[in-house]
Design a protein around this motif. Structure first.
Motif, PDB file in Angstrom:
ATOM      1  N   ASP A 196       0.781  -1.238   0.000  1.00  0.00           N
ATOM      2  CA  ASP A 196       0.000   0.000   0.000  1.00  0.00           C
ATOM      3  C   ASP A 196       0.811   1.286   0.000  1.00  0.00           C
ATOM      4  OD1 ASP A 196      -2.913  -0.794   0.193  1.00  0.00           O
ATOM      5  OD2 ASP A 196      -2.100  -1.942   1.860  1.00  0.00           O
ATOM      6  N   VAL A 197       1.931   1.323   0.689  1.00  0.00           N
ATOM      7  CA  VAL A 197       2.652   2.597   0.801  1.00  0.00           C
ATOM      8  C   VAL A 197       4.153   2.343   0.933  1.00  0.00           C
ATOM      9  CG1 VAL A 197       2.319   2.703   3.330  1.00  0.00           C
ATOM     10  CG2 VAL A 197       2.769   4.804   2.045  1.00  0.00           C
ATOM     11  N   ASP A 198       4.920   3.059   0.144  1.00  0.00           N
ATOM     12  CA  ASP A 198       6.375   3.022   0.246  1.00  0.00           C
ATOM     13  C   ASP A 198       6.779   3.615   1.591  1.00  0.00           C
ATOM     14  OD1 ASP A 198       9.116   3.429   0.071  1.00  0.00           O
ATOM     15  OD2 ASP A 198       9.041   4.481  -1.856  1.00  0.00           O
ATOM     16  N   PRO A 199       7.609   2.933   2.395  1.00  0.00           N
ATOM     17  CA  PRO A 199       7.999   3.498   3.693  1.00  0.00           C
ATOM     18  C   PRO A 199       8.673   4.869   3.567  1.00  0.00           C
ATOM     19  CG  PRO A 199       9.385   1.606   3.101  1.00  0.00           C
ATOM     20  CD  PRO A 199       8.223   1.610   2.159  1.00  0.00           C
ATOM     21  N   GLN A 200       9.223   5.163   2.405  1.00  0.00           N
ATOM     22  CA  GLN A 200       9.845   6.472   2.205  1.00  0.00           C
ATOM     23  C   GLN A 200       8.812   7.592   2.019  1.00  0.00           C
ATOM     24  OE1 GLN A 200      13.183   6.787   2.668  1.00  0.00           O
ATOM     25  NE2 GLN A 200      12.936   4.609   3.184  1.00  0.00           N
ATOM     26  N   ARG A 201       7.535   7.212   1.980  1.00  0.00           N
ATOM     27  CA  ARG A 201       6.458   8.203   1.914  1.00  0.00           C
ATOM     28  C   ARG A 201       5.765   8.374   3.264  1.00  0.00           C
ATOM     29  NH1 ARG A 201       2.200   7.233  -0.460  1.00  0.00           N
ATOM     30  NH2 ARG A 201       1.685   9.362  -1.088  1.00  0.00           N
ATOM     31  N   VAL A 202       6.190   7.625   4.281  1.00  0.00           N
ATOM     32  CA  VAL A 202       5.522   7.657   5.585  1.00  0.00           C
ATOM     33  C   VAL A 202       6.197   8.688   6.495  1.00  0.00           C
ATOM     34  CG1 VAL A 202       4.894   6.332   7.635  1.00  0.00           C
ATOM     35  CG2 VAL A 202       4.820   5.251   5.373  1.00  0.00           C
ATOM     36  N   ALA A 203       5.423   9.654   6.931  1.00  0.00           N
ATOM     37  CA  ALA A 203       5.941  10.691   7.829  1.00  0.00           C
ATOM     38  C   ALA A 203       5.982  10.215   9.267  1.00  0.00           C
ATOM     39  CB  ALA A 203       5.072  11.945   7.728  1.00  0.00           C
ATOM     40  N   ALA A 204       4.945   9.475   9.710  1.00  0.00           N
ATOM     41  CA  ALA A 204       4.837   9.154  11.130  1.00  0.00           C
ATOM     42  C   ALA A 204       4.018   7.902  11.365  1.00  0.00           C
ATOM     43  CB  ALA A 204       4.198  10.323  11.880  1.00  0.00           C
ATOM     44  N   ILE A 205       4.321   7.248  12.466  1.00  0.00           N
ATOM     45  CA  ILE A 205       3.468   6.215  13.061  1.00  0.00           C
ATOM     46  C   ILE A 205       2.978   6.782  14.389  1.00  0.00           C
ATOM     47  CG2 ILE A 205       3.350   3.893  14.031  1.00  0.00           C
ATOM     48  CD1 ILE A 205       5.566   3.068  12.115  1.00  0.00           C
ATOM     49  N   ILE A 206       1.662   6.809  14.579  1.00  0.00           N
ATOM     50  CA  ILE A 206       1.086   7.374  15.803  1.00  0.00           C
ATOM     51  C   ILE A 206       0.344   6.286  16.569  1.00  0.00           C
ATOM     52  CG2 ILE A 206      -1.003   8.160  14.556  1.00  0.00           C
ATOM     53  CD1 ILE A 206      -1.121  10.538  16.549  1.00  0.00           C
ATOM     54  N   LEU A 207       0.522   6.277  17.887  1.00  0.00           N
ATOM     55  CA  LEU A 207      -0.213   5.328  18.730  1.00  0.00           C
ATOM     56  C   LEU A 207      -0.359   5.872  20.142  1.00  0.00           C
ATOM     57  CD1 LEU A 207       1.871   2.274  19.977  1.00  0.00           C
ATOM     58  CD2 LEU A 207       2.887   4.446  19.286  1.00  0.00           C
ATOM     59  N   GLU A 208      -1.353   5.351  20.843  1.00  0.00           N
ATOM     60  CA  GLU A 208      -1.518   5.612  22.268  1.00  0.00           C
ATOM     61  C   GLU A 208      -0.761   4.531  23.048  1.00  0.00           C
ATOM     62  OE1 GLU A 208      -6.149   6.472  22.581  1.00  0.00           O
ATOM     63  OE2 GLU A 208      -5.578   5.148  20.917  1.00  0.00           O
ATOM     64  N   PRO A 209       0.097   4.901  24.004  1.00  0.00           N
ATOM     65  CA  PRO A 209       0.778   3.884  24.815  1.00  0.00           C
ATOM     66  C   PRO A 209      -0.196   2.947  25.533  1.00  0.00           C
ATOM     67  CG  PRO A 209       1.772   6.032  25.156  1.00  0.00           C
ATOM     68  CD  PRO A 209       0.525   6.259  24.354  1.00  0.00           C
ATOM     69  N   VAL A 210      -1.347   3.488  25.915  1.00  0.00           N
ATOM     70  CA  VAL A 210      -2.486   2.690  26.376  1.00  0.00           C
ATOM     71  C   VAL A 210      -3.694   3.229  25.628  1.00  0.00           C
ATOM     72  CG1 VAL A 210      -3.872   1.890  28.318  1.00  0.00           C
ATOM     73  CG2 VAL A 210      -1.459   2.486  28.679  1.00  0.00           C
ATOM     74  N   GLN A 211      -4.318   2.395  24.834  1.00  0.00           N
ATOM     75  CA  GLN A 211      -5.456   2.884  24.066  1.00  0.00           C
ATOM     76  C   GLN A 211      -6.581   3.337  24.991  1.00  0.00           C
ATOM     77  OE1 GLN A 211      -6.491  -0.215  21.155  1.00  0.00           O
ATOM     78  NE2 GLN A 211      -5.389   1.000  19.621  1.00  0.00           N
ATOM     79  N   GLY A 212      -7.206   4.451  24.657  1.00  0.00           N
ATOM     80  CA  GLY A 212      -8.284   4.987  25.477  1.00  0.00           C
ATOM     81  C   GLY A 212      -9.627   4.418  25.076  1.00  0.00           C
ATOM     82  N   GLU A 213     -10.273   5.051  24.088  1.00  0.00           N
ATOM     83  CA  GLU A 213     -11.561   4.573  23.606  1.00  0.00           C
ATOM     84  C   GLU A 213     -11.476   3.128  23.130  1.00  0.00           C
ATOM     85  OE1 GLU A 213     -14.528   6.265  23.466  1.00  0.00           O
ATOM     86  OE2 GLU A 213     -13.581   7.921  24.540  1.00  0.00           O
ATOM     87  N   GLY A 214     -10.303   2.698  22.702  1.00  0.00           N
ATOM     88  CA  GLY A 214     -10.126   1.348  22.176  1.00  0.00           C
ATOM     89  C   GLY A 214     -10.244   0.256  23.218  1.00  0.00           C
ATOM     90  N   GLY A 215     -10.220   0.633  24.520  1.00  0.00           N
ATOM     91  CA  GLY A 215     -10.443  -0.377  25.551  1.00  0.00           C
ATOM     92  C   GLY A 215      -9.337  -0.522  26.572  1.00  0.00           C
ATOM     93  N   PHE A 216      -8.485   0.505  26.718  1.00  0.00           N
ATOM     94  CA  PHE A 216      -7.387   0.471  27.694  1.00  0.00           C
ATOM     95  C   PHE A 216      -6.439  -0.700  27.432  1.00  0.00           C
ATOM     96  CE2 PHE A 216      -8.749   3.318  31.454  1.00  0.00           C
ATOM     97  CZ  PHE A 216      -9.161   4.294  30.579  1.00  0.00           C
ATOM     98  N   ASN A 217      -6.170  -0.931  26.156  1.00  0.00           N
ATOM     99  CA  ASN A 217      -5.191  -1.942  25.763  1.00  0.00           C
ATOM    100  C   ASN A 217      -3.795  -1.346  25.901  1.00  0.00           C
ATOM    101  OD1 ASN A 217      -7.231  -3.867  24.695  1.00  0.00           O
ATOM    102  ND2 ASN A 217      -7.569  -2.232  23.202  1.00  0.00           N
ATOM    103  N   VAL A 218      -2.945  -2.018  26.669  1.00  0.00           N
ATOM    104  CA  VAL A 218      -1.595  -1.518  26.923  1.00  0.00           C
ATOM    105  C   VAL A 218      -0.664  -1.982  25.809  1.00  0.00           C
ATOM    106  CG1 VAL A 218       0.325  -1.480  28.562  1.00  0.00           C
ATOM    107  CG2 VAL A 218      -2.035  -1.621  29.406  1.00  0.00           C
ATOM    108  N   ALA A 219       0.090  -1.062  25.249  1.00  0.00           N
ATOM    109  CA  ALA A 219       1.068  -1.430  24.218  1.00  0.00           C
ATOM    110  C   ALA A 219       2.170  -2.273  24.853  1.00  0.00           C
ATOM    111  CB  ALA A 219       1.665  -0.178  23.595  1.00  0.00           C
ATOM    112  N   PRO A 220       2.410  -3.481  24.358  1.00  0.00           N
ATOM    113  CA  PRO A 220       3.518  -4.282  24.884  1.00  0.00           C
ATOM    114  C   PRO A 220       4.857  -3.594  24.619  1.00  0.00           C
ATOM    115  CG  PRO A 220       2.008  -5.629  23.582  1.00  0.00           C
ATOM    116  CD  PRO A 220       1.640  -4.207  23.330  1.00  0.00           C
TER     117      PRO A 220
END
Length: 424
Positions: A196-220
């Motif tokens: 889908d996308v060349d990594p050289q076109r990707v500016a950022a990866i964004i995430l919540e360290p613990v998802q909020g609305e998503g259910g309080f899933n903690v990033a390992p």
């Protein structure tokens, strides 16, 4: 008590305001103090919502109130971009020193969490010269157009509002109950790079360290390390959305302090100013300086009253040991919930970090999400005066967001109501 009744106000709201502004409760606040609030008819509630994680220092903390009153006696607004003031410079200096960012940092202030996210993406694109962004399923990053594009949940946030900004891609977030491993998540990113996308076109990866609305899933921790490695390999910025996790909620001032890697940019809002609207983006100085003068800002960005409140909030967190308090209360709550999980098998999981704890309901026989059971428990708790919030992709998790300043007796009373609501 107020001259108004809840029923009267409900009729007025429905007539005067659009249905798109969803409102959970049918009662109306009159006053609040620390972890309690009272409606217009005088009924008391224990507040385990904190205005959606805004009140880590509680309703009307004396230090916050005093700071706002003192600033109110001087001025309320000049527009920092027109006539600046020292308090905002000082707040940026404090956050730069506290935020877990590698090397020298700079901070820009805004008004809402969605604004912080929008501006973090602007900064990332300006710095990198790239357009694409990768986010996660289950994520919540706001209701503005880019915020909705990044958010990994359709209903109710995206329904009828498209098309959304392009060059936004989603991958699954790790979840034991969903059967998604860290390896699955990282492999999905590699698949994106191939299909889908060349990594050289990707500016950022964004995430919540613990998802909020998503259910309080903690990033390992392994996910964070993997993302940091991917970002370093391809020149991509790692953006931590700490809008809900920040300012002591997880037992650290920022949730990223639990991990052994550092993000390039951090968004923050909610509990930053103890109930007043203020948000920020903090990041590596060289990245933050990418946009030219006038490229960042907003009329109410760094409002003087909110900045004064934020200074008080940082003082309270430090002087009252609220990060330690978050860990203590979270451990007490988790232990109580684990005992209840033995008695009530519909509680499929107790998870979280510090005082960012959730329980997820699933049918014990089928294993399917059970939002109806959540709604039953939530309703029973409210009948007994405890305010609880739902979350999760299927609306089948309860998140516990009490003020970190709640006293032990009231906290114990709330735990008893939770148990009773499950029994009923």
């Amino acid at each position: 008590m107020s001259q108004f009744t809840n029923v009267d106000l409900q009729h007025r709201r429905l007539a005067a305001m659009p249905r798109g502004v969803g409102v959970m409760c049918d009662f109306y606040a009159e006053r609040a103090e620390n972890a309690r609030l009272w409606d217009v008819e005088g009924r008391e509630y224990i507040d385990f919502s904190s205005g959606i994680a805004v009140l880590n220092t509680g309703h009307r903390h004396a230090r916050v109130v005093q700071a706002v009153q003192d600033q109110l006696g001087r001025f309320t607004h000049t527009a920092f971009q027109i006539v600046p003031y020292e308090s905002t410079v000082a707040l940026a200096e404090r956050i730069n020193a506290l935020a877990p960012v590698a090397g020298p940092a700079k901070t820009a202030f805004f008004t809402t969490g969605a604004e912080a996210v929008e501006n973090a993406i602007k900064i990332a694109r300006s710095h990198s010269g790239r357009p694409a962004v990768i986010a996660f399923g289950g994520a919540f990053h706001g209701r503005t157009m880019m915020g909705m594009a990044l958010t990994g949940k359709v209903a109710p946030y995206k329904l009828g509002f498209g098309p959304f900004p392009g060059d936004v891609f989603h991958v699954p977030f790790p979840s034991v109950l969903q059967g998604v491993s860290v390896e699955d998540s990282l492999a999905a990113i590699h698949d994106l790079f191939k299909s889908d996308v060349d990594p050289q076109r990707v500016a950022a990866i964004i995430l919540e360290p613990v998802q909020g609305e998503g259910g309080f899933n903690v990033a390992p921790a392994a996910l964070m390390r993997g993302l940091r490695s991917l970002c370093d390999q391809h020149g991509i910025l790692l953006v931590a959305d700490e809008i809900q996790t920040g300012f002591g909620r997880t037992g650290k001032l920022f949730a990223m302090e639990h991990f052994d890697v550092k993000p390039d940019l951090i968004t923050m809002a909610k509990s930053l100013a103890g109930g007043l609207p203020l948000s920020a983006v903090c990041g590596r100085a060289d990245i933050m300086d990418a946009p030219g003068p006038g490229g960042l800002g907003g009329t109410y960005a760094a409002n003087a009253l909110a900045v004064a409140a934020a200074h008080a909030v940082l003082d309270v967190i430090e002087q009252e040991g609220l990060c330690t308090r978050a860990s203590t209360l979270g451990a007490r709550l988790s232990a109580h919930l684990e005992v209840l999980r033995v008695r009530f098998p519909e509680i499929a999981e107790v998870r979280g970090l510090g005082s960012m704890i959730a329980i997820e309901f699933r049918d014990p026989q089928s294993g399917k999400p059970d939002p109806a059971r959540l709604q039953q428990v939530q309703r029973k708790a409210l009948e007994q005066g405890l305010l609880l919030l739902a979350c999760g992709m299927h609306g089948n998790a309860i998140r516990f967001l009490y003020p970190l300043t709640i006293d032990d007796a009231l906290f114990g009373r709330a735990l008893g109501i939770i148990e009773q609501a499950l029994q009923d």
